[in-house]
Design a protein around this motif. Structure first.
Motif, PDB file in Angstrom:
ATOM      1  N   LEU A 114      24.430  41.974  38.146  1.00 14.92           N
ATOM      2  CA  LEU A 114      24.619  40.534  38.008  1.00 14.92           C
ATOM      3  C   LEU A 114      25.817  40.231  37.114  1.00 14.92           C
ATOM      4  N   ASP A 115      25.965  40.986  36.039  1.00 15.00           N
ATOM      5  CA  ASP A 115      27.096  40.779  35.136  1.00 15.00           C
ATOM      6  C   ASP A 115      28.408  41.061  35.852  1.00 15.00           C
ATOM      7  N   PHE A 116      28.415  42.055  36.735  1.00 17.00           N
ATOM      8  CA  PHE A 116      29.608  42.385  37.511  1.00 17.00           C
ATOM      9  C   PHE A 116      29.931  41.284  38.516  1.00 17.00           C
ATOM     10  N   VAL A 117      28.911  40.782  39.198  1.00 18.49           N
ATOM     11  CA  VAL A 117      29.120  39.756  40.223  1.00 18.49           C
ATOM     12  C   VAL A 117      29.526  38.429  39.589  1.00 18.49           C
ATOM     13  N   GLY A 118      28.844  38.040  38.487  1.00 15.32           N
ATOM     14  CA  GLY A 118      29.177  36.806  37.778  1.00 15.32           C
ATOM     15  C   GLY A 118      28.868  35.566  38.602  1.00 15.32           C
ATOM     16  N   GLY A 119      29.434  34.443  38.194  1.00 16.07           N
ATOM     17  CA  GLY A 119      29.262  33.202  38.937  1.00 16.07           C
ATOM     18  C   GLY A 119      27.971  32.463  38.664  1.00 16.07           C
ATOM     19  N   PHE A 120      27.274  32.810  37.580  1.00 14.49           N
ATOM     20  CA  PHE A 120      26.026  32.132  37.258  1.00 14.49           C
ATOM     21  C   PHE A 120      26.094  31.586  35.828  1.00 14.49           C
ATOM     22  N   ALA A 151      30.646  52.814  35.758  1.00 15.62           N
ATOM     23  CA  ALA A 151      31.941  53.301  35.278  1.00 15.62           C
ATOM     24  C   ALA A 151      32.868  52.147  34.917  1.00 15.62           C
ATOM     25  N   LEU A 152      32.822  51.071  35.690  1.00 15.73           N
ATOM     26  CA  LEU A 152      33.679  49.914  35.410  1.00 15.73           C
ATOM     27  C   LEU A 152      33.189  49.125  34.204  1.00 15.73           C
ATOM     28  N   SER A 153      31.892  49.173  33.942  1.00 16.05           N
ATOM     29  CA  SER A 153      31.314  48.333  32.891  1.00 16.05           C
ATOM     30  C   SER A 153      31.777  48.716  31.488  1.00 16.05           C
ATOM     31  N   VAL A 154      32.346  49.901  31.321  1.00 15.55           N
ATOM     32  CA  VAL A 154      32.804  50.307  29.981  1.00 15.55           C
ATOM     33  C   VAL A 154      33.958  49.431  29.501  1.00 15.55           C
ATOM     34  N   ARG A 155      34.609  48.698  30.413  1.00 17.77           N
ATOM     35  CA  ARG A 155      35.724  47.826  30.043  1.00 17.77           C
ATOM     36  C   ARG A 155      35.407  46.357  30.310  1.00 17.77           C
ATOM     37  N   ARG A 156      34.137  45.989  30.190  1.00 14.74           N
ATOM     38  CA  ARG A 156      33.796  44.587  30.475  1.00 14.74           C
ATOM     39  C   ARG A 156      34.016  43.672  29.276  1.00 14.74           C
ATOM     40  N   ARG A 157      34.243  44.229  28.101  1.00 11.22           N
ATOM     41  CA  ARG A 157      34.511  43.397  26.926  1.00 11.22           C
ATOM     42  C   ARG A 157      35.929  42.830  26.983  1.00 11.22           C
ATOM     43  N   LEU A 212      40.553  45.222  35.148  1.00 10.00           N
ATOM     44  CA  LEU A 212      40.855  44.362  36.292  1.00 10.00           C
ATOM     45  C   LEU A 212      39.862  44.570  37.432  1.00 10.00           C
ATOM     46  N   LEU A 213      39.396  45.801  37.599  1.00 12.43           N
ATOM     47  CA  LEU A 213      38.385  46.074  38.616  1.00 12.43           C
ATOM     48  C   LEU A 213      37.059  45.410  38.246  1.00 12.43           C
ATOM     49  N   TRP A 214      36.687  45.482  36.961  1.00  6.96           N
ATOM     50  CA  TRP A 214      35.447  44.821  36.517  1.00  6.96           C
ATOM     51  C   TRP A 214      35.546  43.311  36.724  1.00  6.96           C
ATOM     52  N   GLN A 215      36.714  42.739  36.478  1.00  5.26           N
ATOM     53  CA  GLN A 215      36.914  41.303  36.658  1.00  5.26           C
ATOM     54  C   GLN A 215      37.080  40.918  38.122  1.00  5.26           C
ATOM     55  N   ARG A 216      37.130  41.916  39.004  1.00 10.24           N
ATOM     56  CA  ARG A 216      37.315  41.726  40.442  1.00 10.24           C
ATOM     57  C   ARG A 216      38.669  41.090  40.765  1.00 10.24           C
ATOM     58  N   ARG A 217      39.665  41.349  39.915  1.00  5.68           N
ATOM     59  CA  ARG A 217      41.043  40.956  40.211  1.00  5.68           C
ATOM     60  C   ARG A 217      41.744  42.057  41.006  1.00  5.68           C
ATOM     61  N   LEU A 218      41.177  43.257  40.970  1.00  5.04           N
ATOM     62  CA  LEU A 218      41.508  44.357  41.865  1.00  5.04           C
ATOM     63  C   LEU A 218      40.206  44.777  42.542  1.00  5.04           C
ATOM     64  N   ALA A 219      40.313  45.509  43.646  1.00  7.44           N
ATOM     65  CA  ALA A 219      39.111  45.861  44.404  1.00  7.44           C
ATOM     66  C   ALA A 219      39.124  47.328  44.810  1.00  7.44           C
ATOM     67  N   GLY A 243      37.487  57.612  41.145  1.00  7.66           N
ATOM     68  CA  GLY A 243      38.323  58.578  40.447  1.00  7.66           C
ATOM     69  C   GLY A 243      39.787  58.317  40.745  1.00  7.66           C
ATOM     70  N   ASP A 244      40.654  59.274  40.399  1.00  6.36           N
ATOM     71  CA  ASP A 244      42.086  59.094  40.619  1.00  6.36           C
ATOM     72  C   ASP A 244      42.431  58.951  42.099  1.00  6.36           C
ATOM     73  N   GLY A 245      41.587  59.487  42.969  1.00 12.86           N
ATOM     74  CA  GLY A 245      41.852  59.392  44.404  1.00 12.86           C
ATOM     75  C   GLY A 245      41.314  58.135  45.057  1.00 12.86           C
ATOM     76  N   THR A 246      40.658  57.270  44.292  1.00 14.00           N
ATOM     77  CA  THR A 246      40.098  56.037  44.830  1.00 14.00           C
ATOM     78  C   THR A 246      41.200  55.059  45.208  1.00 14.00           C
ATOM     79  N   TRP A 247      41.093  54.477  46.397  1.00 10.60           N
ATOM     80  CA  TRP A 247      42.093  53.492  46.841  1.00 10.60           C
ATOM     81  C   TRP A 247      41.791  52.153  46.190  1.00 10.60           C
ATOM     82  N   VAL A 248      42.836  51.538  45.638  1.00 13.06           N
ATOM     83  CA  VAL A 248      42.726  50.241  44.966  1.00 13.06           C
ATOM     84  C   VAL A 248      43.468  49.203  45.806  1.00 13.06           C
ATOM     85  N   TYR A 249      42.823  48.042  46.000  1.00 11.00           N
ATOM     86  CA  TYR A 249      43.354  46.996  46.877  1.00 11.00           C
ATOM     87  C   TYR A 249      43.500  45.682  46.087  1.00 11.00           C
TER      88      TYR A 249
END
Length: 208
Positions: free
Chosen positions: A45-51, A133-139, A182-189, A197-203
């Motif tokens: 829920l914290d990742f999705v946001g909007g509430f 993994a993304l939540s470590v940078r949610r602050r 940026l991934l946690w904020q959903r500004r990247l996907a 990991g390093d091989g993950t495609w970022v959009y």
């Protein structure tokens, strides 16, 4: 908003569930949970946001059915301007017949007041690991080097693998933390169904 959980979140030796408190950046406060499955839902829920607010064990629902009287305490009420959700959390393999009756009653009660209702029974493979993994940078973070604008500009041209993306910035070691932010904020996907990991495609956000 002055709601208090129906039950206390108690800790004692020998109990079979794991209660605790999860701090949500979205609300700026801690929220109680009674199991690890509920804790995972709060993180998602914290990742999705909007509430606007999340209330644990918001009320006790009493109902009657063909076998007599019953009661049920839903796990969470998620309040939002667009659509509020009443949620129960129960792993699919642990749902008994009496649970189905309670969930049906909760669904009818939610519909009566204009809420949506769902039972969270599990998650797709790797999704929780990725969000964790993304939540470590949610602050909140500062960006004095302007690395986030570099990251966004690089991906805007075409998708890149995570390792290549951060290497295109002026300070790759520091850019890693900002890319995760940026991934946690959903500004990247990214595709959360794949290992992160390093091989993950970022959009660019909104293209996956």
């Amino acid at each position: 908003m002055a709601s208090a959980p129906v039950r206390r979140f108690a800790w004692r030796t020998g109990q079979r569930h794991r209660p605790g408190l999860e701090c949500l950046v979205s609300t700026g406060r801690q929220h109680g949970f009674e199991s690890l499955a509920e804790r995972w839902l709060l993180l998602v829920l914290d990742f999705v946001g909007g509430f606007d607010e999340v209330l644990a064990q918001p009320f006790r629902l009493r109902f009657t059915w063909s076998q007599g009287k019953g009661s049920h305490i839903p796990d969470f009420l998620v309040l939002a301007a667009g659509a509020s959700w009443l949620l129960d959390v129960r792993p699919a393999g642990l749902i008994a017949e009496e649970d189905e009756v309670r969930f049906a009653a909760a669904a009818k009660a939610a519909a009566a007041v204009g809420w949506r209702y769902a039972v969270v029974t599990g998650w797709r493979d790797r999704v929780l690991a990725g969000i964790d993994a993304l939540s470590v940078r949610r602050r909140p973070m500062t960006d004095p080097l302007g690395l986030e604008s570099q990251l966004l500009a690089a991906v805007r041209r075409h998708p890149l693998q995570f390792g290549e993306l951060v290497d295109r910035t002026r300070v790759p070691a520091v850019a890693r933390t900002h890319a995760v932010r940026l991934l946690w904020q959903r500004r990247l996907a990214v595709d959360l169904a794949q290992p992160f990991g390093d091989g993950t495609w970022v959009y660019p956000a909104g293209t996956v």
